[in-house]
Motif scaffolding. Structure first.
Motif, PDB file in Angstrom:
ATOM      1  N   ASP A 101       6.342  11.031  -8.727  1.00 10.85           N
ATOM      2  CA  ASP A 101       7.242   9.901  -8.438  1.00 10.85           C
ATOM      3  C   ASP A 101       6.676   8.569  -8.929  1.00 10.85           C
ATOM      4  N   GLY A 102       5.537   8.601  -9.619  1.00  8.61           N
ATOM      5  CA  GLY A 102       4.979   7.389 -10.193  1.00  8.61           C
ATOM      6  C   GLY A 102       4.001   6.661  -9.297  1.00  8.61           C
ATOM      7  N   ARG A 103       3.843   7.115  -8.055  1.00  9.10           N
ATOM      8  CA  ARG A 103       2.858   6.488  -7.179  1.00  9.10           C
ATOM      9  C   ARG A 103       1.467   7.083  -7.443  1.00  9.10           C
ATOM     10  N   ILE A 104       0.466   6.451  -6.869  1.00  4.53           N
ATOM     11  CA  ILE A 104      -0.921   6.854  -7.110  1.00  4.53           C
ATOM     12  C   ILE A 104      -1.302   7.973  -6.148  1.00  4.53           C
ATOM     13  N   ALA A 105      -1.761   9.078  -6.700  1.00  2.00           N
ATOM     14  CA  ALA A 105      -2.226  10.201  -5.890  1.00  2.00           C
ATOM     15  C   ALA A 105      -3.740  10.179  -5.718  1.00  2.00           C
ATOM     16  N   ALA A 106      -4.455   9.699  -6.724  1.00  6.65           N
ATOM     17  CA  ALA A 106      -5.909   9.597  -6.667  1.00  6.65           C
ATOM     18  C   ALA A 106      -6.328   8.349  -7.428  1.00  6.65           C
ATOM     19  N   ASP A 107      -7.305   7.648  -6.882  1.00  9.08           N
ATOM     20  CA  ASP A 107      -7.717   6.341  -7.387  1.00  9.08           C
ATOM     21  C   ASP A 107      -9.242   6.313  -7.418  1.00  9.08           C
ATOM     22  N   TYR A 108      -9.804   6.276  -8.629  1.00 14.51           N
ATOM     23  CA  TYR A 108     -11.262   6.296  -8.782  1.00 14.51           C
ATOM     24  C   TYR A 108     -11.719   4.936  -9.292  1.00 14.51           C
ATOM     25  N   GLN A 109     -12.607   4.294  -8.550  1.00 18.19           N
ATOM     26  CA  GLN A 109     -13.039   2.946  -8.862  1.00 18.19           C
ATOM     27  C   GLN A 109     -14.536   2.941  -9.173  1.00 18.19           C
ATOM     28  N   PHE A 110     -14.857   2.486 -10.397  1.00 14.36           N
ATOM     29  CA  PHE A 110     -16.246   2.390 -10.848  1.00 14.36           C
ATOM     30  C   PHE A 110     -16.615   0.916 -10.970  1.00 14.36           C
ATOM     31  N   ILE A 111     -17.657   0.488 -10.290  1.00 16.94           N
ATOM     32  CA  ILE A 111     -18.145  -0.882 -10.403  1.00 16.94           C
ATOM     33  C   ILE A 111     -19.091  -0.941 -11.599  1.00 16.94           C
ATOM     34  N   GLU A 112     -18.723  -1.712 -12.602  1.00 19.56           N
ATOM     35  CA  GLU A 112     -19.506  -1.751 -13.834  1.00 19.56           C
ATOM     36  C   GLU A 112     -20.409  -2.965 -13.913  1.00 19.56           C
ATOM     37  N   ALA A 113     -20.098  -4.015 -13.189  1.00 22.23           N
ATOM     38  CA  ALA A 113     -20.929  -5.234 -13.219  1.00 22.23           C
ATOM     39  C   ALA A 113     -20.680  -6.019 -11.941  1.00 22.23           C
TER      40      ALA A 113
ATOM     41  N   ALA B 252     -20.535   8.548  -2.973  1.00 22.99           N
ATOM     42  CA  ALA B 252     -19.181   8.038  -3.193  1.00 22.99           C
ATOM     43  C   ALA B 252     -18.573   7.678  -1.844  1.00 22.99           C
ATOM     44  N   LEU B 253     -17.829   6.587  -1.820  1.00 28.94           N
ATOM     45  CA  LEU B 253     -17.129   6.148  -0.619  1.00 28.94           C
ATOM     46  C   LEU B 253     -15.660   6.499  -0.775  1.00 28.94           C
ATOM     47  N   GLU B 254     -15.034   7.012   0.275  1.00 25.40           N
ATOM     48  CA  GLU B 254     -13.676   7.549   0.154  1.00 25.40           C
ATOM     49  C   GLU B 254     -12.776   7.015   1.262  1.00 25.40           C
ATOM     50  N   ALA B 255     -11.581   6.634   0.880  1.00 27.56           N
ATOM     51  CA  ALA B 255     -10.532   6.265   1.833  1.00 27.56           C
ATOM     52  C   ALA B 255      -9.322   7.134   1.518  1.00 27.56           C
ATOM     53  N   ARG B 256      -8.804   7.839   2.517  1.00 31.06           N
ATOM     54  CA  ARG B 256      -7.683   8.756   2.271  1.00 31.06           C
ATOM     55  C   ARG B 256      -6.538   8.449   3.227  1.00 31.06           C
ATOM     56  N   GLY B 257      -5.335   8.354   2.686  1.00 31.00           N
ATOM     57  CA  GLY B 257      -4.153   8.089   3.489  1.00 31.00           C
ATOM     58  C   GLY B 257      -3.868   6.600   3.608  1.00 31.00           C
ATOM     59  N   HIS B 258      -2.630   6.272   3.973  1.00 34.20           N
ATOM     60  CA  HIS B 258      -2.196   4.879   3.987  1.00 34.20           C
ATOM     61  C   HIS B 258      -3.019   4.000   4.919  1.00 34.20           C
ATOM     62  N   ASP B 259      -3.332   4.478   6.106  1.00 28.60           N
ATOM     63  CA  ASP B 259      -4.077   3.652   7.062  1.00 28.60           C
ATOM     64  C   ASP B 259      -5.461   3.297   6.522  1.00 28.60           C
TER      65      ASP B 259
ATOM     66  N   VAL C 109       0.841  -1.208   0.000  1.00 29.23           N
ATOM     67  CA  VAL C 109       0.000   0.000   0.000  1.00 29.23           C
ATOM     68  C   VAL C 109       0.867   1.246   0.000  1.00 29.23           C
ATOM     69  N   ARG C 110       1.904   1.252   0.809  1.00 27.17           N
ATOM     70  CA  ARG C 110       2.782   2.422   0.891  1.00 27.17           C
ATOM     71  C   ARG C 110       3.642   2.598  -0.355  1.00 27.17           C
ATOM     72  N   ASP C 111       3.933   1.510  -1.035  1.00 17.16           N
ATOM     73  CA  ASP C 111       4.698   1.606  -2.281  1.00 17.16           C
ATOM     74  C   ASP C 111       3.833   2.090  -3.441  1.00 17.16           C
ATOM     75  N   LEU C 112       2.548   1.745  -3.411  1.00 14.05           N
ATOM     76  CA  LEU C 112       1.665   2.065  -4.527  1.00 14.05           C
ATOM     77  C   LEU C 112       1.070   3.460  -4.438  1.00 14.05           C
ATOM     78  N   TRP C 113       0.629   3.863  -3.243  1.00 16.16           N
ATOM     79  CA  TRP C 113      -0.076   5.136  -3.073  1.00 16.16           C
ATOM     80  C   TRP C 113       0.787   6.146  -2.320  1.00 16.16           C
ATOM     81  N   THR C 114       0.612   7.416  -2.600  1.00 12.34           N
ATOM     82  CA  THR C 114       1.270   8.468  -1.832  1.00 12.34           C
ATOM     83  C   THR C 114       0.624   8.548  -0.449  1.00 12.34           C
ATOM     84  N   GLY C 115       1.304   9.232   0.475  1.00  9.16           N
ATOM     85  CA  GLY C 115       0.815   9.295   1.843  1.00  9.16           C
ATOM     86  C   GLY C 115      -0.548   9.938   1.998  1.00  9.16           C
ATOM     87  N   ASP C 116      -0.884  10.884   1.120  1.00  5.67           N
ATOM     88  CA  ASP C 116      -2.188  11.558   1.208  1.00  5.67           C
ATOM     89  C   ASP C 116      -3.112  11.164   0.060  1.00  5.67           C
ATOM     90  N   ALA C 117      -2.842  10.008  -0.544  1.00  8.88           N
ATOM     91  CA  ALA C 117      -3.653   9.564  -1.681  1.00  8.88           C
ATOM     92  C   ALA C 117      -5.087   9.299  -1.253  1.00  8.88           C
TER      93      ALA C 117
END
Length: 202
Positions: A190-202, A122-129, A91-99
């Protein structure tokens, strides 16, 4: 033809005596501080790849197709990682600390919210924890019991710092996907994820 970006100086201004004298005076230094300049369609243009550093917003370092595929593989793998310590590190390698990870809720949840008078939900999770909690919850519900695995569909694409791809949740024994989602990732420099938007299509 090399793709160019329009520069706001009209061609007539470029031919003014001041600019001409300035260009001649600084001809030796021009290559060090200015990109190549071309006349096209009545205006001066500069190649997009030669824009001066700091002239626009920060962009992600150049990413090869191999790098892009590795990012997608790591993203999908973290949702199926059984070891909590490795999942936390991933998780820490993929996302930034405030992602932020923003999930479009399932249809039934959206319908229930609409029935209570709420609009777009919309449901939101912010930060590594919070991200670790979100990933762990999905693992415990769908993967740990042995029923499903997550996999990418192989349709990843990228435009500047935005990546999109589809993923599937498929039964471990094979068969039709039980769930399909569209992921939109905005990458940090730095190539990590700053924002991640997930759409459930099916």
């Amino acid at each position: 033809m090399k793709l160019t970006c329009r520069w706001v100086v009209p061609a007539r201004a470029a031919s003014s005596s001041w600019l001409t004298r300035r260009r001649v005076r600084n001809v030796r230094n021009a290559s060090a501080i200015m990109p190549s300049v071309y006349r096209f369609g009545g205006r001066l243009t500069i190649p997009c790849g030669e824009l001066p550093a700091g002239g626009g917003r920060s962009t992600v370092r150049r990413m090869s197709d191999h790098d892009l595929q590795q990012l997608i593989d790591r993203y999908v793998a973290v949702w199926g990682e059984p070891d909590p310590a490795r999942r936390r590190a991933a998780v820490r390698d993929l996302w930034t600390g405030d992602a932020v990870h923003v999930l479009q809720p399932p249809l039934e949840m959206r319908q229930a919210a609409a029935g209570l008078g709420f609009g777009r939900l919309a449901l939101e999770a912010r930060g590594h924890d919070a991200l670790e909690s979100r990933v762990s919850r999905a693992y415990e519900e769908f993967v740990a019991p042995g029923g499903y695995v997550f996999r990418a569909r192989g349709d990843a694409d990228r435009l500047h710092d935005v990546v999109k791809f589809h993923w599937e949740m498929v039964p471990t024994g094979g068969g039709a996907p039980a769930g399909v989602g569209l992921e939109i990732l905005v990458l940090s420099p730095d190539g990590r994820i700053a924002a991640d938007y997930q759409f459930i299509e099916a």
